[in-house]
Design a protein around this motif. Structure first.
Motif, PDB file in Angstrom:
ATOM      1  N   ILE A   1     -12.905   2.455   7.361  1.00  0.00           N
ATOM      2  CA  ILE A   1     -11.491   2.077   7.280  1.00  0.00           C
ATOM      3  C   ILE A   1     -11.361   0.679   6.690  1.00  0.00           C
ATOM      4  O   ILE A   1     -10.447   0.403   5.898  1.00  0.00           O
ATOM      5  CB  ILE A   1     -10.841   2.162   8.674  1.00  0.00           C
ATOM      6  N   PHE A   2     -12.275  -0.202   7.061  1.00  0.00           N
ATOM      7  CA  PHE A   2     -12.324  -1.543   6.463  1.00  0.00           C
ATOM      8  C   PHE A   2     -12.452  -1.456   4.947  1.00  0.00           C
ATOM      9  O   PHE A   2     -11.746  -2.150   4.204  1.00  0.00           O
ATOM     10  CB  PHE A   2     -13.497  -2.313   7.076  1.00  0.00           C
ATOM     11  N   HIS A   3     -13.334  -0.609   4.455  1.00  0.00           N
ATOM     12  CA  HIS A   3     -13.508  -0.442   3.012  1.00  0.00           C
ATOM     13  C   HIS A   3     -12.223   0.069   2.355  1.00  0.00           C
ATOM     14  O   HIS A   3     -11.842  -0.390   1.273  1.00  0.00           O
ATOM     15  CB  HIS A   3     -14.652   0.528   2.721  1.00  0.00           C
ATOM     16  N   ILE A   4     -11.564   1.008   3.004  1.00  0.00           N
ATOM     17  CA  ILE A   4     -10.327   1.562   2.440  1.00  0.00           C
ATOM     18  C   ILE A   4      -9.270   0.474   2.298  1.00  0.00           C
ATOM     19  O   ILE A   4      -8.662   0.305   1.227  1.00  0.00           O
ATOM     20  CB  ILE A   4      -9.802   2.715   3.313  1.00  0.00           C
ATOM     21  N   PHE A   5      -9.042  -0.293   3.353  1.00  0.00           N
ATOM     22  CA  PHE A   5      -8.015  -1.338   3.302  1.00  0.00           C
ATOM     23  C   PHE A   5      -8.398  -2.455   2.334  1.00  0.00           C
ATOM     24  O   PHE A   5      -7.522  -3.039   1.684  1.00  0.00           O
ATOM     25  CB  PHE A   5      -7.758  -1.902   4.700  1.00  0.00           C
ATOM     26  N   LEU A   6      -9.690  -2.746   2.230  1.00  0.00           N
ATOM     27  CA  LEU A   6     -10.110  -3.792   1.294  1.00  0.00           C
ATOM     28  C   LEU A   6      -9.870  -3.354  -0.144  1.00  0.00           C
ATOM     29  O   LEU A   6      -9.444  -4.162  -0.984  1.00  0.00           O
ATOM     30  CB  LEU A   6     -11.583  -4.123   1.516  1.00  0.00           C
ATOM     31  N   VAL A   7     -10.135  -2.094  -0.447  1.00  0.00           N
ATOM     32  CA  VAL A   7      -9.856  -1.589  -1.793  1.00  0.00           C
ATOM     33  C   VAL A   7      -8.354  -1.609  -2.072  1.00  0.00           C
ATOM     34  O   VAL A   7      -7.915  -2.007  -3.170  1.00  0.00           O
ATOM     35  CB  VAL A   7     -10.425  -0.163  -1.960  1.00  0.00           C
ATOM     36  N   LEU A   8      -7.545  -1.203  -1.096  1.00  0.00           N
ATOM     37  CA  LEU A   8      -6.089  -1.255  -1.275  1.00  0.00           C
ATOM     38  C   LEU A   8      -5.616  -2.686  -1.497  1.00  0.00           C
ATOM     39  O   LEU A   8      -4.739  -2.943  -2.333  1.00  0.00           O
ATOM     40  CB  LEU A   8      -5.397  -0.644  -0.054  1.00  0.00           C
TER      41      LEU A   8
ATOM     42  N   PHE B   1      -5.277  -6.814   3.747  1.00  0.00           N
ATOM     43  CA  PHE B   1      -6.448  -7.610   4.111  1.00  0.00           C
ATOM     44  C   PHE B   1      -6.496  -7.840   5.616  1.00  0.00           C
ATOM     45  O   PHE B   1      -7.586  -7.804   6.216  1.00  0.00           O
ATOM     46  CB  PHE B   1      -6.447  -8.950   3.379  1.00  0.00           C
ATOM     47  N   MET B   2      -5.368  -8.102   6.236  1.00  0.00           N
ATOM     48  CA  MET B   2      -5.349  -8.311   7.679  1.00  0.00           C
ATOM     49  C   MET B   2      -5.840  -7.075   8.426  1.00  0.00           C
ATOM     50  O   MET B   2      -6.592  -7.165   9.409  1.00  0.00           O
ATOM     51  CB  MET B   2      -3.943  -8.692   8.139  1.00  0.00           C
ATOM     52  N   GLN B   3      -5.426  -5.908   7.943  1.00  0.00           N
ATOM     53  CA  GLN B   3      -5.901  -4.673   8.577  1.00  0.00           C
ATOM     54  C   GLN B   3      -7.396  -4.474   8.322  1.00  0.00           C
ATOM     55  O   GLN B   3      -8.136  -4.031   9.209  1.00  0.00           O
ATOM     56  CB  GLN B   3      -5.093  -3.488   8.044  1.00  0.00           C
ATOM     57  N   ALA B   4      -7.839  -4.807   7.122  1.00  0.00           N
ATOM     58  CA  ALA B   4      -9.270  -4.716   6.826  1.00  0.00           C
ATOM     59  C   ALA B   4     -10.063  -5.645   7.743  1.00  0.00           C
ATOM     60  O   ALA B   4     -11.114  -5.260   8.275  1.00  0.00           O
ATOM     61  CB  ALA B   4      -9.519  -5.062   5.356  1.00  0.00           C
ATOM     62  N   ALA B   5      -9.576  -6.865   7.932  1.00  0.00           N
ATOM     63  CA  ALA B   5     -10.269  -7.825   8.789  1.00  0.00           C
ATOM     64  C   ALA B   5     -10.366  -7.327  10.228  1.00  0.00           C
ATOM     65  O   ALA B   5     -11.386  -7.522  10.904  1.00  0.00           O
ATOM     66  CB  ALA B   5      -9.545  -9.176   8.745  1.00  0.00           C
ATOM     67  N   PHE B   6      -9.321  -6.668  10.697  1.00  0.00           N
ATOM     68  CA  PHE B   6      -9.352  -6.133  12.067  1.00  0.00           C
ATOM     69  C   PHE B   6     -10.459  -5.104  12.218  1.00  0.00           C
ATOM     70  O   PHE B   6     -11.253  -5.153  13.172  1.00  0.00           O
ATOM     71  CB  PHE B   6      -8.005  -5.510  12.418  1.00  0.00           C
ATOM     72  N   PHE B   7     -10.533  -4.154  11.276  1.00  0.00           N
ATOM     73  CA  PHE B   7     -11.525  -3.088  11.412  1.00  0.00           C
ATOM     74  C   PHE B   7     -12.937  -3.597  11.123  1.00  0.00           C
ATOM     75  O   PHE B   7     -13.917  -3.019  11.605  1.00  0.00           O
ATOM     76  CB  PHE B   7     -11.178  -1.918  10.491  1.00  0.00           C
ATOM     77  N   PHE B   8     -13.077  -4.686  10.360  1.00  0.00           N
ATOM     78  CA  PHE B   8     -14.391  -5.294  10.178  1.00  0.00           C
ATOM     79  C   PHE B   8     -14.845  -5.965  11.469  1.00  0.00           C
ATOM     80  O   PHE B   8     -16.030  -5.938  11.815  1.00  0.00           O
ATOM     81  CB  PHE B   8     -14.346  -6.323   9.048  1.00  0.00           C
TER      82      PHE B   8
END
Length: 352
Positions: free
Chosen positions: A283-290, A254-261
């Protein structure tokens, strides 16, 4: 000629008659729209442009079926659509198999898990629809992204319910944060929806910095509260069980998703090179799904360990009240999106 041969001849005659109808079928397919040529940013309205994405835009104002068929065409929203679209059946099947292989006949104790599953499927489905169909018109663009924000609010509260009833420790529940957790999570979920809708409605491209604040501050507060029972557990207990690693992974993803968002990278560094593949939002979508996948596994494991104690620890009335507040949040978020949509309609009518 034998009766068997006559039968085969009759069958062949029927088959040829059926084949004769194929031109009509071919004619029907010819009526479908051809693949659309994508456009550069300069040839689409400003509303539909993304920073540093220079090409790959679908023409605006086409029939809805054109955007549905664009699932199989090359454009700059394609991966955004498919990332969440593929996650929908994966999440659905995961819960299906979990329900089939586990004893879920526990009455009220299963309610938060069901609502969490529903919230996961909701945010993925609404995000898919928004990215797939948003170029249809200005009203569709706003309406679909308002619904996308509704999905985010629902998912936030679904996560909060799962974390509270299945992942929290007694010491945390007795703290001030634990006491205000459920009403606070519901309020912040709605506030995230309302704030994102307002920012979408109020500001035009090029977006000012404070638009991002309207998006990030409420959603960040909601996340910090929603993850607090998990964070407390990770900090206060040794990681001796697999669900601890899964919870840690969901936080990291989630932290990585938040960064790319929050940051339009890498397209900001390489304008035009990430138009189809490699955008920060993809990339945000990928990390959010993970994040969601790890969260599902962790919550399911926690549920199996806690299911016989849930009613004893929390009480049936608390679970039912939390379940009722879930649907109140859904209603409030939908009403907020509807009010914002009405404002868009009035603005578009004035423009015309």
């Amino acid at each position: 000629m034998s009766s068997g041969a006559l039968g085969r001849l009759s069958t062949l005659t029927v088959s040829f008659k059926q084949l004769a109808g194929l031109p009509h079928l071919s004619h029907s397919f010819n009526k479908l729209p051809a693949p659309q040529a994508t456009l550069p940013a300069s040839e689409v309205p400003v509303l539909f442009r993304e920073p540093y994405i220079l090409t790959g835009y679908r023409p605006a104002g086409q029939p809805l079926r054109c955007y549905i068929l664009s699932l199989f065409q090359r454009h700059n929203e394609l991966l955004n659509v498919w990332m969440h679209l593929l996650a929908v059946p994966v999440v659905l099947l995961r819960f299906w198999f979990f329900a089939a292989s586990s004893d879920l006949r526990q009455g009220t104790s299963v309610l938060p898990l069901c609502l969490y599953a529903l919230s996961s499927l909701t945010y993925l489905s609404l995000s898919t629809a928004a990215h797939l169909l948003q170029s249809h018109s200005e009203l569709a663009h706003y309406s679909l992204f308002f619904l996308d924000y509704v999905g985010v609010a629902i998912y936030q509260y679904g996560c909060a319910l799962a974390h509270y009833f299945y992942c929290s420790e007694e010491a945390w529940r007795q703290s001030l944060v634990g006491t205000i957790f459920l009403p606070g999570a519901a309020f912040l979920g709605w506030l995230s929806c309302a704030s994102c809708c307002f920012a979408k409605l109020r500001y035009r491209r090029p977006y000012p910095f404070h638009r991002k604040l309207f998006q990030l501050v409420p959603t960040s507060l909601a996340y910090l509260l929603d993850i607090s029972p998990v964070a407390h557990r990770l900090v206060t207990r040794p990681w001796v069980e697999p669900e601890f690693v899964l919870h840690a992974l969901q936080v990291a993803f989630f932290m990585q998703a938040a960064f790319f968002f929050s940051c339009p990278v890498p397209e900001r560094l390489f304008p035009g090179c990430c138009d189809i593949v490699g955008q920060g939002h993809q990339i945000f979508h990928i990390f959010l799904v993970l994040c969601t996948m790890c969260q599902i596994e962790a919550v399911c494991k926690d549920f199996l360990k806690q299911q016989h104690l849930i009613l004893e620890v929390h009480g049936e009335s608390t679970i039912l009240l939390a379940g009722g507040s879930f649907f109140i949040l859904v209603l409030c978020s939908l009403l907020t999106a509807a009010v914002m949509r009405s404002s868009v309609q009035r603005q578009l009518q004035k423009k015309d």
